[in-house]
Design an enzyme around this catalytic site. Structure first.
Site, PDB file in Angstrom:
ATOM      1  N   ASP A 105      30.954 -79.021 -38.775  1.00  0.00           N
ATOM      2  CA  ASP A 105      30.751 -77.963 -37.645  1.00  0.00           C
ATOM      3  C   ASP A 105      31.169 -79.110 -36.505  1.00  0.00           C
ATOM      4  O   ASP A 105      30.690 -79.903 -35.942  1.00  0.00           O
ATOM      5  CB  ASP A 105      29.277 -77.428 -37.376  1.00  0.00           C
ATOM      6  CG  ASP A 105      29.048 -76.904 -36.177  1.00  0.00           C
ATOM      7  OD1 ASP A 105      30.226 -76.282 -35.743  1.00  0.00           O
ATOM      8  OD2 ASP A 105      27.929 -76.831 -35.637  1.00  0.00           O
ATOM      9  N   ASP A 114      27.555 -74.704 -33.214  1.00  0.00           N
ATOM     10  CA  ASP A 114      27.134 -73.601 -33.554  1.00  0.00           C
ATOM     11  C   ASP A 114      26.301 -73.460 -34.705  1.00  0.00           C
ATOM     12  O   ASP A 114      25.731 -72.383 -35.176  1.00  0.00           O
ATOM     13  CB  ASP A 114      27.849 -72.361 -33.514  1.00  0.00           C
ATOM     14  CG  ASP A 114      28.900 -72.296 -34.452  1.00  0.00           C
ATOM     15  OD1 ASP A 114      28.925 -73.199 -35.266  1.00  0.00           O
ATOM     16  OD2 ASP A 114      29.749 -71.258 -34.477  1.00  0.00           O
ATOM     17  N   ASP A 170      33.570 -75.144 -39.126  1.00  0.00           N
ATOM     18  CA  ASP A 170      34.837 -74.597 -38.724  1.00  0.00           C
ATOM     19  C   ASP A 170      35.929 -75.282 -38.906  1.00  0.00           C
ATOM     20  O   ASP A 170      36.008 -76.395 -39.414  1.00  0.00           O
ATOM     21  CB  ASP A 170      34.442 -74.337 -37.041  1.00  0.00           C
ATOM     22  CG  ASP A 170      33.883 -75.555 -36.605  1.00  0.00           C
ATOM     23  OD1 ASP A 170      34.718 -76.781 -36.728  1.00  0.00           O
ATOM     24  OD2 ASP A 170      32.835 -75.480 -35.457  1.00  0.00           O
ATOM     25  N   ASP A 230      42.319 -68.374 -50.101  1.00  0.00           N
ATOM     26  CA  ASP A 230      41.633 -67.551 -50.975  1.00  0.00           C
ATOM     27  C   ASP A 230      42.292 -65.943 -50.289  1.00  0.00           C
ATOM     28  O   ASP A 230      42.297 -65.418 -49.214  1.00  0.00           O
ATOM     29  CB  ASP A 230      40.025 -67.327 -50.536  1.00  0.00           C
ATOM     30  CG  ASP A 230      39.458 -67.123 -51.860  1.00  0.00           C
ATOM     31  OD1 ASP A 230      39.524 -66.237 -52.573  1.00  0.00           O
ATOM     32  OD2 ASP A 230      38.308 -68.312 -51.942  1.00  0.00           O
ATOM     33  N   ASP A 240      41.113 -63.679 -55.479  1.00  0.00           N
ATOM     34  CA  ASP A 240      39.505 -63.319 -55.898  1.00  0.00           C
ATOM     35  C   ASP A 240      39.307 -62.066 -56.493  1.00  0.00           C
ATOM     36  O   ASP A 240      39.944 -61.134 -56.177  1.00  0.00           O
ATOM     37  CB  ASP A 240      38.832 -63.189 -54.258  1.00  0.00           C
ATOM     38  CG  ASP A 240      37.488 -63.152 -54.573  1.00  0.00           C
ATOM     39  OD1 ASP A 240      36.899 -63.840 -54.767  1.00  0.00           O
ATOM     40  OD2 ASP A 240      37.104 -61.763 -54.203  1.00  0.00           O
ATOM     41  N   GLU A 258      41.024 -65.642 -60.325  1.00  0.00           N
ATOM     42  CA  GLU A 258      39.803 -65.936 -60.700  1.00  0.00           C
ATOM     43  C   GLU A 258      39.279 -64.878 -61.654  1.00  0.00           C
ATOM     44  O   GLU A 258      39.516 -63.695 -61.438  1.00  0.00           O
ATOM     45  CB  GLU A 258      38.713 -65.516 -59.385  1.00  0.00           C
ATOM     46  CG  GLU A 258      37.227 -65.660 -59.843  1.00  0.00           C
ATOM     47  CD  GLU A 258      36.188 -65.108 -58.912  1.00  0.00           C
ATOM     48  OE1 GLU A 258      35.237 -65.753 -58.890  1.00  0.00           O
ATOM     49  OE2 GLU A 258      36.607 -63.936 -58.126  1.00  0.00           O
ATOM     50  N   HIS A 280      31.758 -72.720 -55.147  1.00  0.00           N
ATOM     51  CA  HIS A 280      30.736 -71.682 -54.309  1.00  0.00           C
ATOM     52  C   HIS A 280      30.013 -70.798 -55.035  1.00  0.00           C
ATOM     53  O   HIS A 280      29.178 -70.382 -54.327  1.00  0.00           O
ATOM     54  CB  HIS A 280      31.561 -71.553 -53.220  1.00  0.00           C
ATOM     55  CG  HIS A 280      32.333 -70.350 -53.594  1.00  0.00           C
ATOM     56  ND1 HIS A 280      33.489 -70.705 -54.487  1.00  0.00           N
ATOM     57  CD2 HIS A 280      32.461 -68.906 -53.254  1.00  0.00           C
ATOM     58  CE1 HIS A 280      34.040 -69.207 -54.618  1.00  0.00           C
ATOM     59  NE2 HIS A 280      33.235 -68.180 -53.895  1.00  0.00           N
ATOM     60  N   ASP A 281      30.310 -70.259 -56.135  1.00  0.00           N
ATOM     61  CA  ASP A 281      29.547 -69.400 -56.839  1.00  0.00           C
ATOM     62  C   ASP A 281      28.475 -69.807 -57.946  1.00  0.00           C
ATOM     63  O   ASP A 281      27.794 -69.332 -58.567  1.00  0.00           O
ATOM     64  CB  ASP A 281      30.287 -68.445 -57.482  1.00  0.00           C
ATOM     65  CG  ASP A 281      31.314 -67.513 -56.616  1.00  0.00           C
ATOM     66  OD1 ASP A 281      30.591 -67.194 -55.422  1.00  0.00           O
ATOM     67  OD2 ASP A 281      32.336 -67.066 -56.980  1.00  0.00           O
TER      68      ASP A 281
END
Ligand code: GLC
Length: 578
Positions: A54, A58, A62, A131, A233, A287, A353-354
């Site tokens: 970050d 926030d 990013d 993605d 995806d 995917e 990430h899954d």
């Protein structure tokens, strides 16, 4: 139940490329597989932008944060960055619900930041894969807003609608819906729309050529900016039988069989290839790989002109809370390798990430064995045939989050399933234990940069809790330690980059029935490597029948590699055989 989104011959003399890229006649391995391509030789580093770095305080990662860390990424030795979605999104599913495909999510920055990031990557010789989320959009996308506004709106056919006067539509399973119901009633036009994922992710209608060409234009927009590839995806689900026949009771237990590779999916991919992919030097990866080897071949074989590679879920799905069988893992990887030994190309991965964290699922995240088992798993991923996809943070041996309450979680799948289990009167303590092992959020906690507050990820309040072990597991401390998992990762990456045999070489499983160790050779152009891996927290012996007396150790995760086939706990050794 949490469904891990599990949610993928020829033997004659062949023409092969040698390591200089010229041709040599040999029968060591078939042509299609050894046809040199940059995307076969690449190592892909998957970056989860929300949790990487970050910059503006926030609490959300990013693009400027990524820019600040490009030298770090370069230092890993990887070639390609796959970035999870960064398009405008209301973030029902962390960017997998796109509301504008040509803009950058506010949390992540601006298009100028994107351009600077891409330039910074290219300046360092890094490629960028984006993605592409086009099985569905966000319900806040302008297309959907128009589509739902009236039955006669020109965008109506961009999505799948079922008019309510026909009665209830045949049941379709939704992965993320609280009630697993993929049809959502919308009173505005008295109709149901289809959403295989959450209610805020309506499925796009690929039968509509207008929609398809919109997608190709979006792809061209990004390809013209100079990106280097697309990860499609959930694309195996994109085509549907739009007569929506009833499926047999219980189909949801095996829904990929009913949802995967339906209708004219291959036709759409060939069209996409012809319209976009073939016109740019971009790689493409799906995917999901369907239900059979044939499905997977049809997606990726060079003569099909569809995609470059796909990833199948058989391997990643093996690890369960109660443990897993190494024999099963070996069988799965071996079976896929042989099915693609002559033709086609696959990706190799055990985490993303899954999934929960690599070391917590497939290795051992106790303080004693975390580092050594992480290194062993990394050795495995970097010595198999196929393009390795490596998830950010795994190079540090980051572990599962250690969350204990539902309030710690952010993932739509985990939270909706919690609500459902509660409605069903399930044992919620048990559910919490289950998600502590397998929720996707385990892999989404902030990257641990150093031992300052929030692991150096943000100066604000992180959007999801930082793992409390950041003081001991972080990049800064591992930079200083030549034996760290981070520095080991760099060495194995270099080993793969320096040895094309690890990319193209024939894979042969040895000591197949050994339940504790994984042993195999890779062979190509006169070079032969032997890889020995111990998947247990105790010594284990492997009998490969190969004398390593004269072999050279190329890498190992112990200072003094074992010499007699008895491996230390989680030991990994790569030998070059003479
Ligand atoms: C893919 C993504 C996952 C997402 C889903 C819906 O499986 O990897 O994160 O939730 O598709 O887009």
């Amino acid at each position: 139940m949490m469904k891990t989104f599990s949610l993928l011959f020829i033997s004659v003399a062949f023409l092969l490329l040698n390591s200089n890229g010229s041709c040599a006649q040999t029968n060591a391995s078939p042509k299609d597989t050894t046809d040199r391509k940059w995307w076969k030789e690449a190592i892909v580093y998957q970056l989860y932008p929300r949790s990487f770095k970050d910059n503006d305080g926030d609490g959300i990662g990013d693009l400027k944060g990524i820019i600040a860390k490009l030298d770090y990424i370069k230092s890993l030795g990887v070639d390609v960055v796959w970035l999870n979605p960064i398009y405008s999104s209301p973030n029902d599913d962390n960017g997998y619900d796109v509301s504008d495909y040509r803009n950058i999510m506010k949390d992540f920055g601006t298009m100028a930041d994107f351009d600077a990031m891409l330039k910074g990557m290219h300046a360092r010789g890094l490629k960028l894969v984006m993605d592409l989320v086009v099985n569905h959009s966000s319900d806040e996308h302008e297309w959907f807003k128009q589509s739902r506004s009236s039955r006669t709106n020109p965008y109506r056919e961009y999505y799948h609608w079922w008019n309510a006067e026909k009665g209830k539509p045949p049941y379709r399973y939704s992965l993320f819906d609280v009630h697993h119901d993929a049809w959502r009633y919308d009173s505005l036009t008295n109709a149901y729309y289809l959403h295989y994922f959450s209610r805020k992710q309506p499925d796009l209608n690929w039968e509509n050529p207008k929609l398809r060409h919109e997608v190709y234009d979006i792809m061209k927009f990004w390809a013209d900016k100079g990106i280097d590839g697309f990860r499609l995806d959930a694309f195996q689900f994109a085509a549907k039988d739009t007569t929506f026949p009833a499926f047999p009771n219980g189909f949801e237990k095996d829904f990929t069989r009913f949802y995967g590779m339906q209708g004219n999916l291959h036709g759409y991919l060939q069209e996409m290839n012809q319209q976009v992919l073939s016109k740019y030097n971009v790689m493409s990866v799906a995917e999901g790989a369907g239900n059979t080897f044939e499905d997977a071949h049809n997606l990726v074989d060079a003569d099909r002109n569809e995609l470059n590679m796909a990833y199948a879920f058989d391997g990643v799905g093996i690890a369960k809370r109660e443990g897993y069988s190494l024999l099963h893992l070996k069988q799965v990887f071996t079976k896929w390798d042989s099915a693609f030994a002559a033709k086609g190309w696959l990706s190799i991965f055990l985490a993303n990430h899954d999934q929960a964290r690599l070391v917590s699922r497939f290795g051992n995240d106790s303080p004693e064995f975390r580092a050594v088992s992480s290194k062993m798993l990394t050795t495995f991923l970097m010595t198999m045939r196929g393009t390795p996809y490596y998830y950010n943070g795994d190079e540090l041996g980051m572990t599962n989050a250690g969350f204990t309450k539902i309030e710690d979680y952010r993932d739509v799948q985990t939270l909706n399933e919690y609500q459902r289990q509660k409605e069903l009167g399930a044992d919620m303590q048990k559910y919490l234990q289950q998600i502590a092992f397998e929720s996707r959020d385990n892999g989404r906690t902030p990257f641990q940069w150093n031992n300052t507050a929030n692991g150096g990820f943000t100066t604000g309040k992180p959007w999801i809790g930082v793992n409390t072990n950041y003081k001991t597991i972080n990049a800064a401390s591992q930079e200083k330690d030549p034996n760290s998992t981070l520095n080991y990762f760099r060495k194995v990456v270099k080993l793969r980059k320096d040895n094309l045999v690890l990319v193209y070489g024939k894979y042969t499983l040895l000591d197949a029935s050994n339940p504790d160790t994984y042993a195999y050779t890779r062979e190509w152009n006169g070079k032969k490597l032997l890889i020995l891996l111990n998947f247990r927290d105790k010594k284990a012996t492997t009998q490969t029948g190969i004398d390593v007396g004269k072999a050279t150790v190329l890498i190992g995760n112990y200072n003094n590699p074992s010499k007699n086939g008895t491996l230390m706990p989680y030991e990994a050794i790569v030998y070059e055989l003479k």
